[in-house]
Motif scaffolding. Structure first.
Motif, PDB file in Angstrom:
ATOM      1  N   SER A  40       0.854  -1.184   0.000  1.00  0.00           N
ATOM      2  CA  SER A  40       0.000   0.000   0.000  1.00  0.00           C
ATOM      3  C   SER A  40       0.885   1.227   0.000  1.00  0.00           C
ATOM      4  CB  SER A  40      -0.910   0.021   1.235  1.00  0.00           C
ATOM      5  OG  SER A  40      -1.833  -1.049   1.193  1.00  0.00           O
ATOM      6  N   LEU A  41       0.367   2.272  -0.598  1.00  0.00           N
ATOM      7  CA  LEU A  41       1.096   3.539  -0.660  1.00  0.00           C
ATOM      8  C   LEU A  41       0.199   4.628  -0.100  1.00  0.00           C
ATOM      9  CD1 LEU A  41       3.559   5.180  -1.594  1.00  0.00           C
ATOM     10  CD2 LEU A  41       2.505   5.327  -3.861  1.00  0.00           C
ATOM     11  N   PHE A  42       0.696   5.312   0.924  1.00  0.00           N
ATOM     12  CA  PHE A  42      -0.063   6.373   1.571  1.00  0.00           C
ATOM     13  C   PHE A  42       0.588   7.717   1.238  1.00  0.00           C
ATOM     14  CE2 PHE A  42      -2.761   3.684   4.096  1.00  0.00           C
ATOM     15  CZ  PHE A  42      -2.019   2.519   4.258  1.00  0.00           C
ATOM     16  N   ILE A  43      -0.220   8.631   0.750  1.00  0.00           N
ATOM     17  CA  ILE A  43       0.275   9.949   0.360  1.00  0.00           C
ATOM     18  C   ILE A  43      -0.593  10.992   1.034  1.00  0.00           C
ATOM     19  CG2 ILE A  43       0.833  11.467  -1.581  1.00  0.00           C
ATOM     20  CD1 ILE A  43       0.789   8.907  -3.355  1.00  0.00           C
ATOM     21  N   PRO A  44      -0.022  11.822   1.919  1.00  0.00           N
ATOM     22  CA  PRO A  44      -0.833  12.843   2.589  1.00  0.00           C
ATOM     23  C   PRO A  44      -1.251  13.940   1.624  1.00  0.00           C
ATOM     24  CG  PRO A  44       1.483  13.131   3.114  1.00  0.00           C
ATOM     25  CD  PRO A  44       1.380  11.848   2.336  1.00  0.00           C
ATOM     26  N   ALA A  45      -2.132  14.798   2.082  1.00  0.00           N
ATOM     27  CA  ALA A  45      -2.704  15.832   1.213  1.00  0.00           C
ATOM     28  C   ALA A  45      -1.647  16.770   0.636  1.00  0.00           C
ATOM     29  CB  ALA A  45      -3.748  16.631   1.986  1.00  0.00           C
ATOM     30  N   ASP A  46      -0.616  17.095   1.397  1.00  0.00           N
ATOM     31  CA  ASP A  46       0.392  18.021   0.874  1.00  0.00           C
ATOM     32  C   ASP A  46       1.397  17.332  -0.059  1.00  0.00           C
ATOM     33  OD1 ASP A  46       2.517  18.229   3.887  1.00  0.00           O
ATOM     34  OD2 ASP A  46       2.060  16.574   2.529  1.00  0.00           O
ATOM     35  N   ARG A  47       1.365  16.032  -0.128  1.00  0.00           N
ATOM     36  CA  ARG A  47       2.188  15.196  -1.036  1.00  0.00           C
ATOM     37  C   ARG A  47       3.682  15.394  -0.821  1.00  0.00           C
ATOM     38  NH1 ARG A  47       1.488  13.879  -6.305  1.00  0.00           N
ATOM     39  NH2 ARG A  47       2.214  15.916  -7.045  1.00  0.00           N
TER      40      ARG A  47
END
Lengths: 112, 113
Positions: free
Chosen positions: B61-68
């Motif tokens: 899985s890859l998690f990317i927060p809103a600010d990237r």
């Protein structure tokens, strides 16, 4: 399906000797082609890339050169090898607009 | 080209979840985030790619927060065979030939019995 070939698999060469490594891709057309070198325990260093026949871009100035005589053939050469040329050489291809790179089996070069 | 920063090495044990974080503070609007896995004496192979939020496939899985500005690769229940080097790449894959995949030193993951 696409496949990528590299040869030879391993090579031991004396300092000052010439080098020719070959990479061929099957099952695709007009791929972007790349040569990388990886020293022991290190990351991949991009050496050359090509977006078409006869088009070569060099990332690192050194005693190596590359050529793309055919659409799916990429050759890495040297006129005189240095000890520092030892390493694991990887060829890769990618279709423009796509992220995924596909790597060949690699050539392990030892310069003595 | 956005620069990436990853831990040089990580250790884990079989059956644990492993999270590897990559920092890419100057990621551009059109950049995607891609992770590769490399075993010794082999070329890297694609694991997962994403642009924002969460992406999951059969491997990770890859998690990317809103600010990237960072991303986290998550490997569920690792086994000894997950011992490898993991690379994070950032770039505009739509840029055609001008996109040059650039690999850093990666994160060396060692899974212990």
């Amino acid at each position: 399906s696409q496949t990528i070939h590299q040869w030879p698999a391993t090579l031991v060469q004396p300092v000052g000797s010439p080098l020719s490594l070959e990479c061929t891709v099957e099952g695709t057309s007009n791929p972007n082609l790349y040569w990388y070198r990886q020293a022991a325990g290190r990351g991949l260093q991009l050496l050359f890339y090509s977006v078409g026949i006869g088009q070569i871009s060099s990332e690192v100035p050194q005693n190596l050169s590359a050529s793309r005589p055919q659409d799916r053939q990429f050759i890495l050469s040297s006129k005189k090898l240095l000890l520092s040329d030892s390493g694991f050489y990887l060829c890769a291809w990618r279709l423009a607009g796509k992220e995924t790179q596909y790597f060949g089996p690699g050539t392990r070069l030892l310069v003595l | 080209l956005a620069k990436t920063t990853q831990p040089i090495s990580m250790d884990s044990y079989e059956g644990q979840e492993v999270n590897i974080t990559c920092s890419h503070n100057n990621i551009a609007t059109n950049d995607y985030i891609t992770w590769y896995q490399q075993f010794p004496s082999q070329g890297p192979r694609f694991i997962i790619q994403g642009y924002k939020t969460k992406v999951t496939n059969e491997v990770a899985s890859l998690f990317i927060p809103a600010d990237r500005k960072s991303s986290t690769l998550s490997l569920p229940r690792v086994s000894l065979s997950d011992t490898a080097v993991y690379y994070c790449l950032v770039g505009d894959i739509s840029a055609g030939g001008s996109y040059i995949p650039t690999f850093g030193r990666g994160t060396s993951l060692i899974v212990h019995p």
